[in-house]
Design a protein around this motif. Structure first.
Motif, PDB file in Angstrom:
ATOM      1  N   GLY A 125     -11.165   7.961   4.820  1.00  0.00           N
ATOM      2  CA  GLY A 125     -11.329   6.552   5.346  1.00  0.00           C
ATOM      3  C   GLY A 125     -10.232   6.154   6.389  1.00  0.00           C
ATOM      4  N   ILE A 126      -9.222   6.675   6.564  1.00  0.00           N
ATOM      5  CA  ILE A 126      -8.034   6.572   7.423  1.00  0.00           C
ATOM      6  C   ILE A 126      -8.724   7.111   8.818  1.00  0.00           C
ATOM      7  CG2 ILE A 126      -5.923   6.956   8.400  1.00  0.00           C
ATOM      8  CD1 ILE A 126      -4.818   7.402   5.264  1.00  0.00           C
TER       9      ILE A 126
ATOM     10  N   ASP B 284     -14.935   1.829   1.651  1.00  0.00           N
ATOM     11  CA  ASP B 284     -16.399   1.692   1.812  1.00  0.00           C
ATOM     12  C   ASP B 284     -16.824   3.060   1.398  1.00  0.00           C
ATOM     13  OD1 ASP B 284     -19.077   1.506   2.254  1.00  0.00           O
ATOM     14  OD2 ASP B 284     -18.777   0.167   4.198  1.00  0.00           O
ATOM     15  N   SER B 285     -17.307   3.229   0.088  1.00  0.00           N
ATOM     16  CA  SER B 285     -17.680   4.476  -0.362  1.00  0.00           C
ATOM     17  C   SER B 285     -18.998   5.083   0.162  1.00  0.00           C
ATOM     18  CB  SER B 285     -17.984   4.422  -1.820  1.00  0.00           C
ATOM     19  OG  SER B 285     -19.052   3.435  -2.225  1.00  0.00           O
TER      20      SER B 285
ATOM     21  N   PRO C 210      -5.465   0.001   4.872  1.00  0.00           N
ATOM     22  CA  PRO C 210      -6.650  -0.940   4.318  1.00  0.00           C
ATOM     23  C   PRO C 210      -7.338  -0.004   3.074  1.00  0.00           C
ATOM     24  CG  PRO C 210      -6.689  -1.201   6.725  1.00  0.00           C
ATOM     25  CD  PRO C 210      -5.578  -0.266   6.595  1.00  0.00           C
ATOM     26  N   VAL C 211      -7.633   1.235   3.323  1.00  0.00           N
ATOM     27  CA  VAL C 211      -8.159   1.958   2.388  1.00  0.00           C
ATOM     28  C   VAL C 211      -7.416   2.685   1.407  1.00  0.00           C
ATOM     29  CG1 VAL C 211     -10.219   2.753   4.031  1.00  0.00           C
ATOM     30  CG2 VAL C 211      -8.228   4.239   3.774  1.00  0.00           C
TER      31      VAL C 211
ATOM     32  N   GLY D  94      -2.154   2.992  -6.400  1.00  0.00           N
ATOM     33  CA  GLY D  94      -1.750   4.332  -7.236  1.00  0.00           C
ATOM     34  C   GLY D  94      -1.627   5.565  -6.462  1.00  0.00           C
ATOM     35  N   ARG D  95      -2.478   5.428  -5.080  1.00  0.00           N
ATOM     36  CA  ARG D  95      -2.192   6.789  -4.242  1.00  0.00           C
ATOM     37  C   ARG D  95      -1.066   6.661  -3.233  1.00  0.00           C
ATOM     38  NH1 ARG D  95      -6.298   9.567  -5.912  1.00  0.00           N
ATOM     39  NH2 ARG D  95      -8.168   8.461  -6.478  1.00  0.00           N
ATOM     40  N   VAL D  96      -0.450   5.559  -3.201  1.00  0.00           N
ATOM     41  CA  VAL D  96       0.514   5.579  -2.086  1.00  0.00           C
ATOM     42  C   VAL D  96       1.702   6.503  -2.127  1.00  0.00           C
ATOM     43  CG1 VAL D  96       2.443   4.183  -1.109  1.00  0.00           C
ATOM     44  CG2 VAL D  96       0.276   3.194  -1.879  1.00  0.00           C
ATOM     45  N   ASP D  97       2.111   6.973  -3.449  1.00  0.00           N
ATOM     46  CA  ASP D  97       3.147   7.876  -3.457  1.00  0.00           C
ATOM     47  C   ASP D  97       2.887   9.287  -3.711  1.00  0.00           C
ATOM     48  OD1 ASP D  97       4.922   5.675  -4.037  1.00  0.00           O
ATOM     49  OD2 ASP D  97       4.811   5.862  -6.124  1.00  0.00           O
TER      50      ASP D  97
END
Length: 296
Positions: A209-210, A218-219, A251-252, A256-259
Motif C-alpha cells: 500500500g505504501i 484499498d484491498s 494513510p494505509v 496496530g502495525r505502527v510499532d
C-alpha cells in the motif's frame, strides 16, 4: 453451497472470514480483522498474558455473534505461533471452546504453511509457478514452495512482533536474525526452484500500500499487485528512517502495525534480497482462505 466460518488467531491479529463455498468458488460474506497482540511478551515469558487473552476473547465474542447471525454451518478456529509457544495455551483453548463451541486447533508450522499456500495460490495463473509463498506473521514466517501442491515448507521464528520485542529498535540485530533464518530456509526448502514470490499478511500488504502510494487502505488495489524489489527496498529504508509519529501518519497504516511494521518490512526485504526475486506478488488471500477451503 455451504456457508462456512474461518477464524485465524495469530500473534498480532485475530481474523474472521464467513464465506459461501460452491464448487471451486469461494464468495466472501464478511471479513473482519482486529489487532489484539495475543503474542504480547510470549517470546520473553513463554506465556500468554491475561490482558492479551482478554483482548482476544473480546474480539472472538463479537465474531461468534456474527457467525450465528450469518448462519454459518461449519466453523474452524486455527491458532498459530504465539499459542504454539505458550506454556498456558490450555487457557486459550478453554476460552475459545466456550465462545465458539468448537475445539480450536493449535496447528504446527507445517500445517500453517500448507493452509497459507492453499489460500494464496488459488486464483493465481499469472505469473506462473512454482511459487514461493511467504506468510509474514507476528510470531513466525512460513515459507512454502510448490505449484498446485506443496513441495517443501518450513516455519521460522521470525515474525514482526517477535523481532520487535526481542530487539527493541535495533534494526541491525533484526537483520541478523532474518539473515540467519533465511540461510536455514535455503537449506531446507527448494526456494531456488520458485519462479514467483507471493507475499501474504499485514506486513506485506502494508508495504504494498505504501509502494502504491494509496490514499487509504484499498484491498482490491493491493490484491495481486506486483511490487518491484526496488520498491520493497525503498519502502523498507523509508520506514526505518521514520519516527513512530511519521509511520502512524501513513494513510494505509493500521494503528496496530505502527510499532511492528519495521520488523515486518525487514523480513520481506531480506527475502527479496537474499533469494534474488525481482518482485513480489501480493495476495490478500492467505491462511484464512485456506481454513475456509478446508471446510468443504
Amino acid at each position: 453451497m455451504t456457508r462456512v466460518a474461518a477464524i485465524d488467531c495469530g500473534t498480532n491479529s485475530v481474523r474472521l472470514l464467513i464465506a459461501d463455498v460452491e464448487g471451486d468458488t469461494l464468495t466472501d460474506v464478511t471479513r473482519r480483522m482486529e489487532i489484539v497482540r495475543l503474542g504480547q511478551g510470549v517470546d520473553k515469558t513463554g506465556m500468554l498474558a491475561p490482558e492479551a487473552l482478554e483482548r482476544t476473547f473480546a474480539a472472538m465474542r463479537g465474531y461468534a455473534s456474527e457467525i450465528l447471525d450469518e448462519g454459518a454451518v461449519k466453523t474452524r478456529v486455527v491458532a498459530t505461533s504465539a499459542t504454539r509457544d505458550a506454556g498456558n495455551r490450555n487457557v486459550f483453548v478453554d476460552g475459545v471452546r466456550a465462545i465458539f463451541g468448537v475445539e480450536p486447533e493449535v496447528v504446527t508450522g507445517a500445517a500453517e504453511a500448507a493452509l497459507s499456500f492453499n489460500g494464496a495460490v488459488r486464483g493465481i495463473s499469472d505469473p506462473p509457478g512454482p511459487y514461493l509463498v511467504v506468510d509474514i506473521g507476528g510470531g513466525s514466517t512460513e515459507f512454502v514452495v510448490g505449484s498446485s501442491e506443496v513441495k517443501g515448507a518450513v516455519s521460522m521464528d521470525i515474525g514482526c512482533v517477535r523481532l520487535t520485542e526481542r530487539h527493541d529498535g535495533d534494526f541491525a540485530a533484526m537483520r541478523a536474525d532474518v539473515d540467519a533464518a533465511l540461510a536455514v530456509v535455503a537449506d531446507t526448502v527448494p526456494v531456488r526452484d520458485a519462479r514467483t514470490l507471493v507475499g501474504l499478511a499485514g506486513s506485506v500488504t502494508t508495504v504494498a500500500g505504501i509502494a502504491l502510494d494509496l490514499p487509504f487502505y484499498d484491498s482490491e488495489k493491493i490484491h495481486h499487485s506486483r511490487i518491484s524489489a526496488a520498491d520493497v527496498h525503498e519502502v523498507t529504508d523509508r520506514l526505518l528512517r521514520m519516527t513512530r509519529e511519521e509511520r502512524a501518519a501513513i494513510p494505509v497504516m493500521h494503528p496496530g502495525r505502527v510499532d511492528v511494521i519495521c520488523a515486518g518490512a525487514l523480513i520481506l526485504d531480506g527475502i527479496v534480497r537474499d533469494f534474488g526475486f525481482t518482485e513480489v506478488v501480493v495476495s490478500e488471500h492467505d491462511i484464512l482462505d485456506g481454513i475456509a477451503w478446508s471446510l468443504t
